[in-house]
Design a protein around this motif. Structure first.
Motif, short mmCIF file in Angstrom:
data_model
loop_
_atom_site.label_atom_id
_atom_site.label_comp_id
_atom_site.label_asym_id
_atom_site.label_seq_id
_atom_site.Cartn_x
_atom_site.Cartn_y
_atom_site.Cartn_z
N ARG A 1 19.59 2.48 -7.57
CA ARG A 1 20.36 2.08 -6.38
C ARG A 1 21.63 1.33 -6.82
O ARG A 1 22.71 1.59 -6.30
CB ARG A 1 19.52 1.20 -5.46
CG ARG A 1 20.27 0.74 -4.21
CD ARG A 1 19.49 -0.26 -3.37
NE ARG A 1 18.13 0.11 -3.10
CZ ARG A 1 17.74 0.97 -2.15
NH1 ARG A 1 18.65 1.55 -1.39
NH2 ARG A 1 16.47 1.24 -1.97
N MET B 1 24.10 3.82 -8.19
CA MET B 1 24.68 4.64 -7.12
C MET B 1 25.67 3.82 -6.30
O MET B 1 26.73 4.31 -5.92
CB MET B 1 23.57 5.21 -6.24
CG MET B 1 22.72 6.25 -6.94
SD MET B 1 21.29 6.76 -5.98
CE MET B 1 22.04 7.85 -4.78
N ILE C 1 22.61 4.11 0.96
CA ILE C 1 21.83 5.12 0.25
C ILE C 1 20.53 5.35 0.99
O ILE C 1 19.74 4.43 1.20
CB ILE C 1 21.54 4.66 -1.20
CG1 ILE C 1 22.86 4.44 -1.93
CG2 ILE C 1 20.67 5.66 -1.92
CD1 ILE C 1 22.73 3.71 -3.23
N THR D 1 17.11 11.45 -6.48
CA THR D 1 17.99 11.21 -7.62
C THR D 1 17.19 10.72 -8.82
O THR D 1 17.39 11.18 -9.95
CB THR D 1 19.09 10.19 -7.26
OG1 THR D 1 19.85 10.70 -6.17
CG2 THR D 1 20.00 9.92 -8.43
#
Length: 133
Positions: A22, A25, A34, A42
């Motif tokens: 996280r 990202m 997200i 992912t």
């Protein structure tokens, strides 16, 4: 598919820490939020990719003789396999610092030689233009 939640059953399906993924990202400026499913997928895709890279490198590398996967196997795969070519900068072949410094010196000298050649050509063209006037 249920969303992956801390302590939830789906967390056991991935080995990578979802909180770290996280953070990675969210480091992209285009990402504002997200979705939990996207985060889980992912993580799973990353695990499968790393597993495929490791398996491929082991099967095609020299580490098989020692029954071990080595950095050299990974860097060789990145350099030689078209599929993994995009990793060549991330997994460069190991070289000694002294060899690297010699390479840098050579590149610098070659660059200076090219600059000198370009300057000579520019001077010649300026002389030709002056002669035509």
């Amino acid at each position: 598919m249920a969303a992956a939640r801390p302590g939830g059953g789906e967390n056991r399906l991935v080995s990578l820490p979802l909180s770290r993924i996280r953070v990675i990202m969210k480091s992209s400026p285009e990402v504002s939020s997200i979705n939990q499913d996207a985060l889980f997928l992912t993580a799973k895709a990353t695990e499968l990719f790393v597993q495929y890279l490791a398996t491929y490198s082991y099967k095609h590398g020299r580490g098989k003789e020692k029954r071990a996967l080595t950095y050299s196997d990974l860097s060789h795969t990145a350099e030689e396999s078209e599929t993994f070519q995009f990793l060549a900068d991330i997994l460069p072949k190991k070289i000694l610092a002294s060899k690297y410094l010699k390479m840098l010196e050579k590149e610098k000298r070659d660059g200076e030689v090219e600059e000198d050649d370009n300057n000579d050509k520019e001077e010649e063209s300026e002389e030709e233009e002056d002669g035509e006037s």
